[in-house]
Design an enzyme around this catalytic site. Structure first.
Site, PDB file in Angstrom:
ATOM      1  N   ASP A 192       0.865  -1.180   0.000  1.00  0.00           N
ATOM      2  CA  ASP A 192       0.000   0.000   0.000  1.00  0.00           C
ATOM      3  C   ASP A 192       0.892   1.217   0.000  1.00  0.00           C
ATOM      4  O   ASP A 192       2.051   1.145   0.436  1.00  0.00           O
ATOM      5  CB  ASP A 192      -0.871   0.049   1.266  1.00  0.00           C
ATOM      6  CG  ASP A 192      -0.070   0.524   2.477  1.00  0.00           C
ATOM      7  OD1 ASP A 192       0.661  -0.295   3.054  1.00  0.00           O
ATOM      8  OD2 ASP A 192      -0.151   1.716   2.821  1.00  0.00           O
ATOM      9  N   CYS A 239      -2.349   4.581 -21.944  1.00  0.00           N
ATOM     10  CA  CYS A 239      -3.233   4.288 -20.817  1.00  0.00           C
ATOM     11  C   CYS A 239      -4.684   4.247 -21.285  1.00  0.00           C
ATOM     12  O   CYS A 239      -5.125   5.092 -22.058  1.00  0.00           O
ATOM     13  CB  CYS A 239      -3.046   5.343 -19.726  1.00  0.00           C
ATOM     14  SG  CYS A 239      -4.128   5.127 -18.301  1.00  0.00           S
ATOM     15  N   CYS A 277      -7.319   4.432 -19.197  1.00  0.00           N
ATOM     16  CA  CYS A 277      -8.225   4.897 -18.146  1.00  0.00           C
ATOM     17  C   CYS A 277      -9.146   5.985 -18.667  1.00  0.00           C
ATOM     18  O   CYS A 277      -8.915   6.593 -19.703  1.00  0.00           O
ATOM     19  CB  CYS A 277      -7.458   5.389 -16.911  1.00  0.00           C
ATOM     20  SG  CYS A 277      -6.900   7.097 -16.980  1.00  0.00           S
ATOM     21  N   CYS A 281      -7.347   9.381 -19.462  1.00  0.00           N
ATOM     22  CA  CYS A 281      -6.519   9.430 -20.675  1.00  0.00           C
ATOM     23  C   CYS A 281      -7.352   9.244 -21.943  1.00  0.00           C
ATOM     24  O   CYS A 281      -6.938   9.682 -23.020  1.00  0.00           O
ATOM     25  CB  CYS A 281      -5.416   8.375 -20.584  1.00  0.00           C
ATOM     26  SG  CYS A 281      -4.178   8.791 -19.328  1.00  0.00           S
ATOM     27  N   HIS A 285      -6.360   8.731 -12.542  1.00  0.00           N
ATOM     28  CA  HIS A 285      -5.308   8.250 -13.442  1.00  0.00           C
ATOM     29  C   HIS A 285      -4.188   7.539 -12.680  1.00  0.00           C
ATOM     30  O   HIS A 285      -3.755   6.453 -13.067  1.00  0.00           O
ATOM     31  CB  HIS A 285      -4.703   9.365 -14.298  1.00  0.00           C
ATOM     32  CG  HIS A 285      -3.456   8.870 -14.974  1.00  0.00           C
ATOM     33  ND1 HIS A 285      -3.493   8.084 -16.099  1.00  0.00           N
ATOM     34  CD2 HIS A 285      -2.146   8.955 -14.617  1.00  0.00           C
ATOM     35  CE1 HIS A 285      -2.266   7.717 -16.422  1.00  0.00           C
ATOM     36  NE2 HIS A 285      -1.422   8.238 -15.541  1.00  0.00           N
TER      37      HIS A 285
END
Lengths: 399, 399
Positions: free
Chosen positions: A296, A334, A336, A339, A365
């Site tokens: 994490d 990318c 996403c 993008c 992003h």
């Protein structure tokens, strides 16, 4: 049963597996976005689901102070409170007590600290930290540990490691006696829809029959021998998973890697292994390659708020004037939603204009980049491509 | 052709219609969310689409200062710049010049004002305001008008109304001479997906063959006779749509309604009629009932940022401690993604913790409430239920 871990494939030291928790099945190695006070800052939960987040992290220290454990418990635990049905892990509060409190007072019994919100005085012990985490009701909770500053002398390192071991035993004892008090029985009045994680089944353990899982934390500073001793003592107490804590506290990156690599040798191969609070995209790839299963870090979310974006072409500081009229996407490789839709010029404008949407889109992003990176790592491991995956995934100038 | 307006149904004074613009067909009466500097604060564009926003408003004053008209023009106008393919309307900049600038200097030629960002000096005339709005490339743009403070003496009201009429003629002249300079020919390098508005076709005019539409603005303060004269003079110049400006500036609500009602009598029935900067949910229902076709207001978005939420049960101030352990949805009758998923307790926690997600979720809900309200108004008009729709839609204590 509260957790089950299966290794499906391996490639060198790296392993690809499945971690079954009461709320969700998690494909490992996994990156866990940080949702400090019950929210991954700026990102609605349905978008986190779309991004493929399988498990998120909550900070016990922050949630204990606000809204308070009793409130979260009453709303059905963190899952009900924040309307998140996939897996959750909470830290023990130890790290924040140490990093946010200069006036803390540590005794064998526990730590007295002041709230960063209002200065009020509070006390965390292994027992009260377990009580808090049981009330918050995450799938995986962490033993209460002491974190030392860096650099620090060896006597302090040893004393702290030894206290952490004693606190681990107390954490486990309290947890075993109280683990049935988890608030999963209470049902939220809201029946929000849950879509399954992309590319995985929606398998999970039944919450009705299971409890949380408590992981132990290895300390010992930057000393390999102390880390080995900490691992042995923690394993002797016995946990279903082990974390390596106390890293990324200012030490050089080579040292972080060295401590992770040497400590992993002493951890059981059949249990999940979690390195807390790391790291950059290339670091999480590297550590997955060493055999780490869980990580994490606040970096993707925090950097996003400062306009620092991770891309396949390296880091982009979107605030720079050079992007003011750049009509291209942030990262051409990318997929996403940021993008696919917005230009660098627009993202730069949002940041320069202090628009809230800047934080929202930047965070989406960066999380997408991290989660995609780990997805590719898992895919590479499943293909047995260990020797090539580091190079292919991160063949760019080191950031 | 740049715009076409069809009235499909009417009920009393209210009318239900379709406004075809180069980028989208809009069902009227319509509420337009405000996206001041190219972003409806905190809400990603795909969520705005999901909410059914058909047209959004941009502020010329803000966009002129940052990122500047040249930048927006280079990125294909506001549509390309902010990745929004549905309709956009820009105001003329007049209102902000007057409301954000105490040191402005007004002459017949135009207004000299200082940037609220850096104090730099700028000048807006009818011609330069048109030039800016053509560069921004909204589907509908507004004539440059003068707004007066409230209350104000009649001589000032008359002088201002007369100058607004002269500025309207200059606005139209410049627009007609330069309207082919709109930057719609330039194509964004990003081919983001566009989903159609819910419950309507995706019909639009072809941008290749059309230009923007310039609307005139009626002024005249709170004087019915001056408003009538302003309407007559503006209609004489001739526009494809008419707005009523200079309202919601501090006058009592009854007076707002009286001025709207009396001014509407003097506007052509076959052209869209737009009341600028109003209002509360019950006000927009009321004005739609009077025959207003378009409205915009910062209220749903601004109130959301202050934790004030509109619901079917009245206003909710989500910051109140009474919601701290309230497990129910914000509005039990609302189908938005916020009310379907999150509890009042969670929304209250986000607000109290100063989490950015509070603004995001609160704004999504408030916009959903406004857009749903207008959807129901349109449905009621189509059923000819004018006599009942005010009562049924807003049968709650007045806010």
């Amino acid at each position: 049963m509260s957790i089950s871990f299966h290794i499906d494939s391996s490639s060198g030291q790296a392993r690809g597996g499945r971690l079954l928790t009461p709320h969700a099945e998690i494909e490992t190695p996994v990156f866990m976005p940080v949702g400090t006070v019950g929210s991954v800052k700026g990102v609605p939960q349905d978008i986190l689901e779309d991004l493929g987040a399988q498990i998120i992290l909550g900070n016990t220290y922050h949630l204990y102070l606000r809204p308070g454990v009793a409130t979260v418990r009453k709303l059905g635990g963190l899952h009900g409170f924040m309307a998140w049905r996939r897996a959750i892990l909470t830290d023990s509060g130890g790290f924040q007590v140490f990093s946010l409190n200069e006036l803390r007072k540590v005794t064998e019994e526990g730590v007295t600290f002041r709230s960063h919100l209002d200065g009020s005085s509070h006390f965390f012990s292994p027992e009260s930290a377990m009580e808090a985490q049981i009330g918050l009701g995450a799938d995986i909770i962490m033993a209460f540990d002491e974190c030392t500053e860096y650099p620090v002398d060896r006597a302090r390192m040893r004393a702290s490691m030894e206290m952490t071991a004693r606190w681990a035993a107390r954490s486990k004892k309290y947890f075993e006696e109280h683990k049935r008090e988890v608030p999963w029985g209470e049902v939220s009045s809201l029946q929000f829809p849950v879509s399954g994680p992309k590319g995985s089944g929606n398998q999970k353990l039944e919450t009705g029959n299971s409890t949380q899982s408590l992981f132990g934390i290895i300390q010992g500073g930057m000393d390999r021998e102390l880390r080995k001793e900490s691992a042995e003592r923690t394993i002797e107490i016995g946990f279903p998973g082990y974390a390596i804590g106390g890293l990324s506290v200012g030490e050089p990156r080579e040292l972080t890697r060295e401590i992770i690599e040497s400590t992993l040798e002493h951890l059981p191969k059949d249990k999940p292994r979690y390195v807390m609070g790391v790291g950059t995209p290339d670091e999480i790839v590297e550590y997955a390659g060493l055999g780490v299963d869980m990580m994490d870090c606040v970096l993707p979310t925090r950097a996003a708020r400062h306009g620092l974006l991770f891309t396949s072409e390296g880091k982009v500081s979107i605030k720079q004037a050079r992007y003011a009229q750049d009509s291209g996407p942030l990262d051409p490789k990318c997929g996403c939603r940021v993008c696919q839709r917005y230009s660098r010029a627009y993202l730069r404008h949002l940041y320069a204009s202090n628009e809230v949407l800047a934080q929202v889109l930047n965070t989406i992003h960066n999380l997408s980049f991290y989660l995609d990176t780990m997805r590719r790592v898992r895919h590479s491991i499943s293909l047995g491509e260990e020797s090539r995956f580091l190079a292919s995934l991160w063949s760019r100038p080191k950031s």
